[in-house]
Write an enzyme that holds these catalytic residues in place. Structure first.
Site, PDB file in Angstrom:
ATOM      1  N   HIS A 146     -10.698 -12.834 -14.031  1.00 14.63           N
ATOM      2  CA  HIS A 146      -9.686 -11.834 -13.676  1.00 14.63           C
ATOM      3  C   HIS A 146      -8.467 -12.019 -14.580  1.00 14.63           C
ATOM      4  CE1 HIS A 146     -11.469 -11.456  -9.345  1.00 14.63           C
ATOM      5  NE2 HIS A 146     -12.325 -11.158 -10.299  1.00 14.63           N
TER       6      HIS A 146
ATOM      7  N   ASP B 116     -15.193  -6.180 -13.418  1.00 18.66           N
ATOM      8  CA  ASP B 116     -14.272  -6.031 -14.548  1.00 18.66           C
ATOM      9  C   ASP B 116     -13.510  -4.710 -14.519  1.00 18.66           C
ATOM     10  OD1 ASP B 116     -15.224  -8.497 -15.425  1.00 18.66           O
ATOM     11  OD2 ASP B 116     -16.813  -7.561 -16.606  1.00 18.66           O
TER      12      ASP B 116
HETATM   13  P1  GDP Z   1     -11.427  -7.946 -13.307  1.00 20.67           P
HETATM   14  O1  GDP Z   1     -12.561  -8.895 -13.427  1.00 20.67           O
HETATM   15  O2  GDP Z   1     -11.737  -6.771 -12.435  1.00 20.67           O
HETATM   16  O3  GDP Z   1     -10.137  -8.622 -12.913  1.00 20.67           O
HETATM   17  O4  GDP Z   1     -11.191  -7.347 -14.769  1.00 20.67           O
HETATM   18  P2  GDP Z   1     -11.188  -8.167 -16.163  1.00 20.67           P
HETATM   19  O5  GDP Z   1      -9.919  -8.904 -16.267  1.00 20.67           O
HETATM   20  O6  GDP Z   1     -12.456  -8.924 -16.329  1.00 20.67           O
HETATM   21  O7  GDP Z   1     -11.281  -6.977 -17.183  1.00 20.67           O
HETATM   22  C1  GDP Z   1     -10.339  -5.951 -17.225  1.00 20.67           C
HETATM   23  C2  GDP Z   1      -9.702  -5.939 -18.633  1.00 20.67           C
HETATM   24  O8  GDP Z   1      -8.958  -4.760 -18.787  1.00 20.67           O
HETATM   25  C3  GDP Z   1      -8.714  -7.072 -18.860  1.00 20.67           C
HETATM   26  O9  GDP Z   1      -8.727  -7.429 -20.216  1.00 20.67           O
HETATM   27  C4  GDP Z   1      -7.364  -6.438 -18.496  1.00 20.67           C
HETATM   28  O10 GDP Z   1      -6.271  -7.055 -19.170  1.00 20.67           O
HETATM   29  C5  GDP Z   1      -7.578  -5.033 -19.008  1.00 20.67           C
HETATM   30  N1  GDP Z   1      -6.866  -3.971 -18.294  1.00 20.67           N
HETATM   31  C6  GDP Z   1      -6.604  -3.835 -16.967  1.00 20.67           C
HETATM   32  N2  GDP Z   1      -6.017  -2.645 -16.715  1.00 20.67           N
HETATM   33  C7  GDP Z   1      -5.917  -2.013 -17.908  1.00 20.67           C
HETATM   34  C8  GDP Z   1      -5.433  -0.735 -18.325  1.00 20.67           C
HETATM   35  O11 GDP Z   1      -4.992   0.085 -17.523  1.00 20.67           O
HETATM   36  N3  GDP Z   1      -5.518  -0.437 -19.653  1.00 20.67           N
HETATM   37  C9  GDP Z   1      -6.026  -1.301 -20.574  1.00 20.67           C
HETATM   38  N4  GDP Z   1      -6.066  -0.918 -21.841  1.00 20.67           N
HETATM   39  N5  GDP Z   1      -6.486  -2.513 -20.233  1.00 20.67           N
HETATM   40  C10 GDP Z   1      -6.448  -2.851 -18.914  1.00 20.67           C
HETATM   41  P1  IMO Z   2     -15.431 -10.110 -12.098  1.00 29.14           P
HETATM   42  O1  IMO Z   2     -14.921 -10.680 -10.818  1.00 29.14           O
HETATM   43  C1  IMO Z   2     -18.847  -8.472 -14.270  1.00 29.14           C
HETATM   44  C2  IMO Z   2     -22.755 -10.217 -13.391  1.00 29.14           C
HETATM   45  C3  IMO Z   2     -23.459 -10.991 -14.501  1.00 29.14           C
HETATM   46  C4  IMO Z   2     -24.909 -10.689 -14.166  1.00 29.14           C
HETATM   47  C5  IMO Z   2     -24.917 -10.684 -12.630  1.00 29.14           C
HETATM   48  C6  IMO Z   2     -25.359 -12.003 -12.004  1.00 29.14           C
HETATM   49  O2  IMO Z   2     -14.737 -10.613 -13.306  1.00 29.14           O
HETATM   50  O3  IMO Z   2     -15.517  -8.623 -12.027  1.00 29.14           O
HETATM   51  P2  IMO Z   2     -24.180 -14.373 -11.736  1.00 29.14           P
HETATM   52  O4  IMO Z   2     -23.674 -15.343 -12.772  1.00 29.14           O
HETATM   53  O5  IMO Z   2     -23.132 -13.903 -10.787  1.00 29.14           O
HETATM   54  O6  IMO Z   2     -25.401 -14.861 -11.015  1.00 29.14           O
HETATM   55  O7  IMO Z   2     -24.665 -13.100 -12.595  1.00 29.14           O
HETATM   56  O8  IMO Z   2     -23.575 -10.417 -12.240  1.00 29.14           O
HETATM   57  N1  IMO Z   2     -21.393 -10.675 -13.061  1.00 29.14           N
HETATM   58  C7  IMO Z   2     -20.287 -10.013 -13.392  1.00 29.14           C
HETATM   59  N2  IMO Z   2     -20.121  -8.903 -14.125  1.00 29.14           N
HETATM   60  N3  IMO Z   2     -17.786  -9.064 -13.692  1.00 29.14           N
HETATM   61  C8  IMO Z   2     -17.943 -10.172 -12.926  1.00 29.14           C
HETATM   62  O9  IMO Z   2     -16.929 -10.709 -12.225  1.00 29.14           O
HETATM   63  C9  IMO Z   2     -19.230 -10.726 -12.783  1.00 29.14           C
HETATM   64  N4  IMO Z   2     -19.725 -11.796 -12.130  1.00 29.14           N
HETATM   65  C10 IMO Z   2     -21.064 -11.749 -12.292  1.00 29.14           C
HETATM   66  O10 IMO Z   2     -23.095 -10.511 -15.773  1.00 29.14           O
HETATM   67  O11 IMO Z   2     -25.237  -9.381 -14.577  1.00 29.14           O
HETATM   68 MG    MG Z   3     -13.735  -9.802 -14.896  1.00 27.42          MG
END
Ligand code: GDP
Ligand code: IMO
Ligand code: MG
Length: 427
Positions: free
Chosen positions: A41, A13
């Site tokens: 994502h 994340d």
């Molecule tokens: P990923 O799994 O690595 O793609 O990340 P996620 O989408 O799960 O979580 C990142 C969150 O942060 C999302 O809600 C994005 O829209 C948000 N995000 C990404 N870059 C920024 C930033 O620079 N500032 C803020 N405030 N939010 C961001």
């Molecule tokens: P993105 O791509 C954050 C975490 C789960 C749990 C551990 C194992 O969005 O960054 P699983 O279901 O994979 O067997 O769970 O991994 N986890 C993540 N945490 N971002 C993710 O994906 C995750 N995918 C799995 O919360 O701790």
């Molecule tokens: Mg994510």
């Protein structure tokens, strides 16, 4: 030839979706190579928000989007995602390619994931419950079902009849749950196969041909370095190789083809699920980061645990991934802070400074912090590096020194436009 891998450097994340979407402007092909729909994502532009779980974020830019052999696919979720994207006007038909060698997440994988977690109680991993661990267990145990196995319905049924007795024994006698019927799964999965068949391809050949044609390829990692099955905080990890090396095995290209590796790093740290987290803040500051950063999981909606930036962790991620640059996200979340802490060392349980990253026992370390002044102004809408406040530039410089990796991209908001590209990440 350009092959750039994007990886998470913390516990997922970090904002990979946003940065992959940005970089895809210059990519011909985007590839997911591990994980499954445990990923979430987020990409935001204009008035639109997309959360992609399986399909590479590049699909939104009309790039060829590949799901490599290393991904595990829940076909029902895959079809839902395809349909949702089509509804939003995204050209999926021509651009999506799925490896016929990719393994399927089966109904019994999801059931097992959820039952195991329930049985573990307080000791649970905190998985996403999507069946990812059991699907990879069967892949490695040579009991998996690949998409190409559905090409012949009789073979598929025979395969299930081989697999199910052992599983059903567990479901009935260990979990006291309902057994699975081979015929029911065959009926359900053959319907999915009809929907997915036209997307299947030999994606390794497709990628190697693209490399020969000097195309630009972007590899979109899921999860993060410390959720890696080998190098993460085992057993509180996911079940795939999330580090850059996974891009090769999970897509079928050679390591010599990788030209750069971009580490996505949040300006602080978050984690979802159980497991050690040295810089976690269980106080008002943790709540502040969660509220200001809207730190709630994109897949499960769970609140994310929050803490300060951990430079020891990200330095280790730099080594494990061979990072060539960093993209720092969510700096805007720190905009109002008077001071910011960075963990620069760990102390062991005896209070001794550690000179290397611990191979296990991360729950026993205590972080040693360095304090830096905050910038106390809004960074949203700043589009040039020169216009950033000096205190923020100092924070970035300190991170560069501590991790040994240059900062190429600076993100100050969730939208495409809220990004400063300081250096090119393509080599
Ligand atoms: P990923 O799994 O690595 O793609 O990340 P996620 O989408 O799960 O979580 C990142 C969150 O942060 C999302 O809600 C994005 O829209 C948000 N995000 C990404 N870059 C920024 C930033 O620079 N500032 C803020 N405030 N939010 C961001
Ligand atoms: P993105 O791509 C954050 C975490 C789960 C749990 C551990 C194992 O969005 O960054 P699983 O279901 O994979 O067997 O769970 O991994 N986890 C993540 N945490 N971002 C993710 O994906 C995750 N995918 C799995 O919360 O701790
Ligand atoms: Mg994510």
């Amino acid at each position: 030839m350009t092959c750039t891998v994007v990886v998470g450097t913390q516990w997922g994340d970090e904002g990979k979706g946003k940065i992959v979407d940005l970089l895809t402007e210059h990519a011909d092909v985007v590839v997911r190579y591990q994980g499954g729909n445990n990923a979430g994502h987020t990409v935001m532009f204009g008035d639109k928000t997309f959360i992609l779980h399986l399909i590479p974020s590049g699909i939104l830019r009309n790039s060829i989007s590949v799901l490599g052999n290393g991904v595990v696919i829940d076909p029902a979720e895959m079809i839902k995602e395809i349909d949702a994207l089509k509804k939003m006007g995204v050209a999926v038909e021509n651009n999506l390619k799925i490896s016929s060698r990719a393994h399927l997440v089966m109904p019994y994988h999801k059931a097992m994931d959820q039952l195991r977690e329930k049985q573990k109680g307080d000791q649970k991993i905190g998985t996403t419950g999507r069946g990812i661990g059991p699907a990879y267990m069967d892949k490695i145990g040579r009991l998996g079902v690949r998409l190409e196995d559905l090409n012949d319905v009789n073979d598929f049924k025979r395969r299930l009849e081989e697999i199910l007795p052992e599983k059903n024994c567990l479901f009935e006698h260990h979990f006291h749950s309902t057994p699975f019927s081979a015929q029911q799964i065959v009926d359900e999965y053959m319907e999915y196969y009809v929907r997915l068949k036209s997307y299947l391809a030999d994606t390794s050949t497709l990628l190697n041909t693209a490399i020969e044609q000097k195309k630009k390829i972007l590899f979109e990692g899921a999860q993060g370095t410390f959720l890696d099955i080998d190098h993460g905080t085992y057993p509180y990890v996911t079940s795939s190789s999330t580090i850059a090396g996974g891009a090769c095995t999970g897509s079928g290209i050679g390591p010599g083809k990788i030209t750069s590796v971009v580490g996505i790093v949040k300006a602080y740290t978050t984690r979802v699920g159980s497991g050690p987290f040295p810089t976690e803040l269980n106080d008002d500051m943790g709540v502040y980061l969660r509220t200001t950063g809207q730190e709630f999981g994109a897949t499960t909606g769970r609140p994310r645990r929050c803490g300060w930036f951990d430079a020891v962790l990200v330095k280790q991620a730099a080594d494990l991934n061979g990072l060539t640059s960093l993209a720092i996200t969510k700096l805007d979340v720190l905009d109002k802070l008077e001071t910011i802490q960075i963990a620069v060392h760990y102390k062991d349980r005896n209070g001794q400074l550690m000179d290397s990253f611990p191979s296990c026992g991360l729950e026993q370390v205590t972080p040693v912090y360095e304090e830096m002044p905050g910038w106390k102004c809004s960074t949203r809408n700043i589009s040039k590096y020169e216009d950033l406040p000096q205190a923020l530039k100092n924070y970035l410089k300190r991170i560069e020194v501590l991790t040994g990796v240059p900062v190429a991209i600076i993100s100050t908001g969730p939208r495409r436009e809220e990004t400063i590209v300081h250096q090119s990440v393509w080599i």
